[in-house]
Design a protein around this motif. Structure first.
Motif, PDB file in Angstrom:
ATOM      1  N   LEU A   1      -7.960 -10.572   2.851  1.00  0.00           N
ATOM      2  CA  LEU A   1      -7.298  -9.355   3.279  1.00  0.00           C
ATOM      3  C   LEU A   1      -7.059  -9.543   4.771  1.00  0.00           C
ATOM      4  CD1 LEU A   1      -6.458  -6.380   2.951  1.00  0.00           C
ATOM      5  CD2 LEU A   1      -8.879  -5.766   2.935  1.00  0.00           C
ATOM      6  N   VAL A   2      -5.789  -9.546   5.169  1.00  0.00           N
ATOM      7  CA  VAL A   2      -5.440  -9.894   6.542  1.00  0.00           C
ATOM      8  C   VAL A   2      -4.769  -8.724   7.251  1.00  0.00           C
ATOM      9  CG1 VAL A   2      -4.139 -11.512   7.991  1.00  0.00           C
ATOM     10  CG2 VAL A   2      -5.065 -12.283   5.803  1.00  0.00           C
ATOM     11  N   CYS A   3      -5.206  -8.459   8.477  1.00  0.00           N
ATOM     12  CA  CYS A   3      -4.592  -7.388   9.270  1.00  0.00           C
ATOM     13  C   CYS A   3      -3.275  -7.884   9.872  1.00  0.00           C
ATOM     14  CB  CYS A   3      -5.526  -6.910  10.378  1.00  0.00           C
ATOM     15  SG  CYS A   3      -4.772  -5.596  11.385  1.00  0.00           S
TER      16      CYS A   3
ATOM     17  N   HIS B   1     -12.090  -2.295   2.477  1.00  0.00           N
ATOM     18  CA  HIS B   1     -12.720  -2.407   3.793  1.00  0.00           C
ATOM     19  C   HIS B   1     -12.051  -1.527   4.843  1.00  0.00           C
ATOM     20  CE1 HIS B   1     -15.285  -5.981   2.815  1.00  0.00           C
ATOM     21  NE2 HIS B   1     -14.380  -6.108   1.872  1.00  0.00           N
ATOM     22  N   GLY B   2     -11.572  -0.373   4.425  1.00  0.00           N
ATOM     23  CA  GLY B   2     -10.950   0.540   5.366  1.00  0.00           C
ATOM     24  C   GLY B   2      -9.534   0.162   5.760  1.00  0.00           C
ATOM     25  N   PHE B   3      -9.023  -0.905   5.163  1.00  0.00           N
ATOM     26  CA  PHE B   3      -7.662  -1.343   5.477  1.00  0.00           C
ATOM     27  C   PHE B   3      -6.643  -0.420   4.801  1.00  0.00           C
ATOM     28  CE2 PHE B   3      -7.365  -5.859   7.143  1.00  0.00           C
ATOM     29  CZ  PHE B   3      -8.684  -5.969   7.515  1.00  0.00           C
ATOM     30  N   ASP B   4      -5.499  -0.313   5.445  1.00  0.00           N
ATOM     31  CA  ASP B   4      -4.358   0.340   4.840  1.00  0.00           C
ATOM     32  C   ASP B   4      -3.530  -0.787   4.225  1.00  0.00           C
ATOM     33  OD1 ASP B   4      -2.301   2.001   4.178  1.00  0.00           O
ATOM     34  OD2 ASP B   4      -1.489   2.136   6.211  1.00  0.00           O
ATOM     35  N   VAL B   5      -3.783  -1.073   2.949  1.00  0.00           N
ATOM     36  CA  VAL B   5      -3.163  -2.250   2.324  1.00  0.00           C
ATOM     37  C   VAL B   5      -1.686  -2.009   2.025  1.00  0.00           C
ATOM     38  CG1 VAL B   5      -3.239  -3.865   0.392  1.00  0.00           C
ATOM     39  CG2 VAL B   5      -5.366  -2.951   1.342  1.00  0.00           C
ATOM     40  N   ALA B   6      -0.846  -2.887   2.538  1.00  0.00           N
ATOM     41  CA  ALA B   6       0.599  -2.696   2.405  1.00  0.00           C
ATOM     42  C   ALA B   6       1.236  -3.617   1.363  1.00  0.00           C
ATOM     43  CB  ALA B   6       1.267  -2.915   3.748  1.00  0.00           C
ATOM     44  N   GLY B   7       0.602  -4.739   1.070  1.00  0.00           N
ATOM     45  CA  GLY B   7       1.223  -5.655   0.119  1.00  0.00           C
ATOM     46  C   GLY B   7       0.326  -6.807  -0.283  1.00  0.00           C
ATOM     47  N   VAL B   8       0.697  -7.459  -1.353  1.00  0.00           N
ATOM     48  CA  VAL B   8      -0.001  -8.664  -1.800  1.00  0.00           C
ATOM     49  C   VAL B   8       0.990  -9.802  -1.829  1.00  0.00           C
ATOM     50  CG1 VAL B   8      -1.809  -9.310  -3.402  1.00  0.00           C
ATOM     51  CG2 VAL B   8      -0.475  -7.213  -3.790  1.00  0.00           C
ATOM     52  N   GLU B   9       0.455 -10.979  -1.701  1.00  0.00           N
ATOM     53  CA  GLU B   9       1.269 -12.173  -1.721  1.00  0.00           C
ATOM     54  C   GLU B   9       0.518 -13.174  -2.582  1.00  0.00           C
ATOM     55  OE1 GLU B   9       1.753 -14.963   1.850  1.00  0.00           O
ATOM     56  OE2 GLU B   9       2.743 -13.072   2.366  1.00  0.00           O
TER      57      GLU B   9
ATOM     58  N   ASP C   1       0.692 -15.898   8.574  1.00  0.00           N
ATOM     59  CA  ASP C   1       2.130 -15.819   8.496  1.00  0.00           C
ATOM     60  C   ASP C   1       2.711 -16.431   9.755  1.00  0.00           C
ATOM     61  OD1 ASP C   1       3.455 -15.152   6.289  1.00  0.00           O
ATOM     62  OD2 ASP C   1       3.963 -13.111   6.870  1.00  0.00           O
TER      63      ASP C   1
ATOM     64  N   VAL D   1     -10.647 -10.687   6.196  1.00  0.00           N
ATOM     65  CA  VAL D   1     -11.833 -10.242   5.484  1.00  0.00           C
ATOM     66  C   VAL D   1     -11.780 -10.829   4.080  1.00  0.00           C
ATOM     67  CG1 VAL D   1     -13.057  -8.228   4.574  1.00  0.00           C
ATOM     68  CG2 VAL D   1     -11.910  -8.076   6.779  1.00  0.00           C
TER      69      VAL D   1
ATOM     70  N   SER E   1       5.622 -17.933   3.561  1.00  0.00           N
ATOM     71  CA  SER E   1       4.654 -18.648   4.395  1.00  0.00           C
ATOM     72  C   SER E   1       4.357 -20.015   3.805  1.00  0.00           C
ATOM     73  CB  SER E   1       3.349 -17.873   4.491  1.00  0.00           C
ATOM     74  OG  SER E   1       3.486 -16.578   3.963  1.00  0.00           O
TER      75      SER E   1
ATOM     76  N   THR F   1      -3.232 -13.173  -1.039  1.00  0.00           N
ATOM     77  CA  THR F   1      -3.446 -12.589   0.274  1.00  0.00           C
ATOM     78  C   THR F   1      -2.936 -11.155   0.314  1.00  0.00           C
ATOM     79  OG1 THR F   1      -3.106 -14.775   1.237  1.00  0.00           O
ATOM     80  CG2 THR F   1      -3.097 -12.909   2.742  1.00  0.00           C
ATOM     81  N   PHE F   2      -3.846 -10.235   0.575  1.00  0.00           N
ATOM     82  CA  PHE F   2      -3.468  -8.842   0.759  1.00  0.00           C
ATOM     83  C   PHE F   2      -3.193  -8.625   2.241  1.00  0.00           C
ATOM     84  CE2 PHE F   2      -6.082  -9.027  -3.003  1.00  0.00           C
ATOM     85  CZ  PHE F   2      -5.449  -8.179  -3.899  1.00  0.00           C
ATOM     86  N   ARG F   3      -2.131  -7.899   2.550  1.00  0.00           N
ATOM     87  CA  ARG F   3      -1.824  -7.641   3.949  1.00  0.00           C
ATOM     88  C   ARG F   3      -1.826  -6.146   4.225  1.00  0.00           C
ATOM     89  NH1 ARG F   3      -0.743 -12.523   6.092  1.00  0.00           N
ATOM     90  NH2 ARG F   3       0.118 -14.025   4.622  1.00  0.00           N
ATOM     91  N   GLY F   4      -2.361  -5.791   5.374  1.00  0.00           N
ATOM     92  CA  GLY F   4      -2.412  -4.386   5.735  1.00  0.00           C
ATOM     93  C   GLY F   4      -2.951  -4.220   7.137  1.00  0.00           C
ATOM     94  N   ARG F   5      -3.347  -2.988   7.459  1.00  0.00           N
ATOM     95  CA  ARG F   5      -3.887  -2.723   8.792  1.00  0.00           C
ATOM     96  C   ARG F   5      -5.373  -2.442   8.717  1.00  0.00           C
ATOM     97  NH1 ARG F   5      -0.169   1.148  12.445  1.00  0.00           N
ATOM     98  NH2 ARG F   5       0.505  -0.591  13.750  1.00  0.00           N
ATOM     99  N   CYS F   6      -6.086  -3.088   9.589  1.00  0.00           N
ATOM    100  CA  CYS F   6      -7.528  -2.894   9.595  1.00  0.00           C
ATOM    101  C   CYS F   6      -7.868  -1.557  10.257  1.00  0.00           C
ATOM    102  CB  CYS F   6      -8.210  -4.051  10.316  1.00  0.00           C
ATOM    103  SG  CYS F   6      -8.077  -4.008  12.104  1.00  0.00           S
ATOM    104  N   PRO F   7      -9.063  -1.042  10.013  1.00  0.00           N
ATOM    105  CA  PRO F   7      -9.471   0.261  10.570  1.00  0.00           C
ATOM    106  C   PRO F   7      -9.256   0.353  12.081  1.00  0.00           C
ATOM    107  CG  PRO F   7     -11.117  -0.528   9.036  1.00  0.00           C
ATOM    108  CD  PRO F   7     -10.107  -1.613   9.152  1.00  0.00           C
TER     109      PRO F   7
ATOM    110  N   ARG G   1      -5.604   0.718  12.883  1.00  0.00           N
ATOM    111  CA  ARG G   1      -5.081   2.006  12.435  1.00  0.00           C
ATOM    112  C   ARG G   1      -5.431   3.084  13.449  1.00  0.00           C
ATOM    113  NH1 ARG G   1      -7.070   3.062   6.393  1.00  0.00           N
ATOM    114  NH2 ARG G   1      -5.674   4.838   6.565  1.00  0.00           N
TER     115      ARG G   1
ATOM    116  N   ARG H   1      -7.075 -10.169  11.813  1.00  0.00           N
ATOM    117  CA  ARG H   1      -8.425 -10.224  11.312  1.00  0.00           C
ATOM    118  C   ARG H   1      -8.414 -10.529   9.818  1.00  0.00           C
ATOM    119  NH1 ARG H   1     -13.104  -6.600  10.304  1.00  0.00           N
ATOM    120  NH2 ARG H   1     -11.890  -4.694  10.400  1.00  0.00           N
TER     121      ARG H   1
END
Lengths: 151, 151
Positions: free
Chosen positions: B105-107, A130-138, B88, B114, A86, B140-146, B149, B112
């Motif tokens: 932390l980005v969905c 924050h309830g996120f399903d964290v998949a990765g860091v950048e 991204d 946070v 990015s 930057t952490f990437r994942g899915r927000c509640p 999900r 979204r």
DNA sequence: ATGGGTGCAAAGAGTTTGCAACTAC
DNA sequence: GTAGTTGCAAACTCTTTGCACCCAT
């Protein structure tokens, strides 16, 4: 030859990954993959823009189109053979180094990208997710490269 | 009054910063600044896209233009009153929380954003800097927000 | 032979810019 | 009054897409 090889060296080229995925090997795809593989063989970091890939591909196949380059790059990202880098602005860059976990150091002036390695990569405690399903860091370090500092 | 104030709380609003920089206070700039300040007062994270700012601004000033929103956002970034959040893909987001050092932390689904806080932020050893003059890190952490999900 | 891949050109999203009218100072 | 701002529309950059033709399998 296992398709999921992840050695730093060896036959794990972009082209191999294309083949392993069972895709049609067209000349276009070969020259696009070669743009990355050739530079990687030289031991260089590879973070190319679509235009740079187009230029490299046209050196051997003058009639490739930018649309095909984009199509192929997207396919390769989806396949996991390339990673997107990015930028803050400007064109997207594609990174062939998907095997080892690394971070980027980006020049704020010329957008040059260099791979760097952190001893440990940052993680988020369960309570900070924050309830996120964290998949990765950048992690991206920003600064000025030697050339731009001199200029 | 020093223009580089960076208190966590208090009257350090986007509008204050505009004023402190000695700029002309037009209605447009006021409503744009207010879009951030109002949400911040509510204790919320604020990461707005240009379109969201436009919508918020038009609620009180129906004739603001998107061009003015972009001009003002760029001015505010240059001033240091707002920070850009690199997506991204999709539209750029603007963060009014410039006072405290934080990460995002980005969905991956809904984009979204946070704010999160790391105990220590990653740094690069002098030998890993490749001659760069490193100015900052971005994590930057990437994942899915509640919500995503659940869907 | 046939379905996936290609090239072209047009469309698309997001952002910037030129310029005449306007307004905060 | 005057320089800084605005709104509009056009331009711009980067990327995606529709479609007719082509070629790897």
């Amino acid at each position: 030859m296992p398709p999921t090889t992840a050695a730093t060296d060896g036959p794990d080229t972009v082209e191999d990954r294309l083949r392993a995925a069972g895709w049609r090997m067209t000349v276009q795809r070969r020259v696009i993959a070669e743009a990355f593989d050739q530079r990687r063989r030289d031991g260089r970091d590879v973070h190319l823009t679509a235009e740079q890939v187009l230029a490299a591909a046209r050196a051997t196949l003058p009639d490739v189109s930018l649309a095909t380059v984009y199509n192929t790059l997207n396919d390769l990202v989806e396949l996991g053979a390339l990673a997107e880098v990015s930028p803050d602005d400007g064109p997207r860059r594609y990174d062939a180094n998907v095997a080892d976990d690394h971070q980027h150091l980006v020049c704020v002036d010329c957008s040059r990208v260099v791979d760097v390695h952190l001893p440990t990569r940052p993680t988020l405690g369960p309570d900070a997710r924050h309830g996120f399903d964290v998949a990765g860091v950048e992690v991206t370090f920003r600064g000025r490269c030697p050339d731009c500092r001199a200029a």
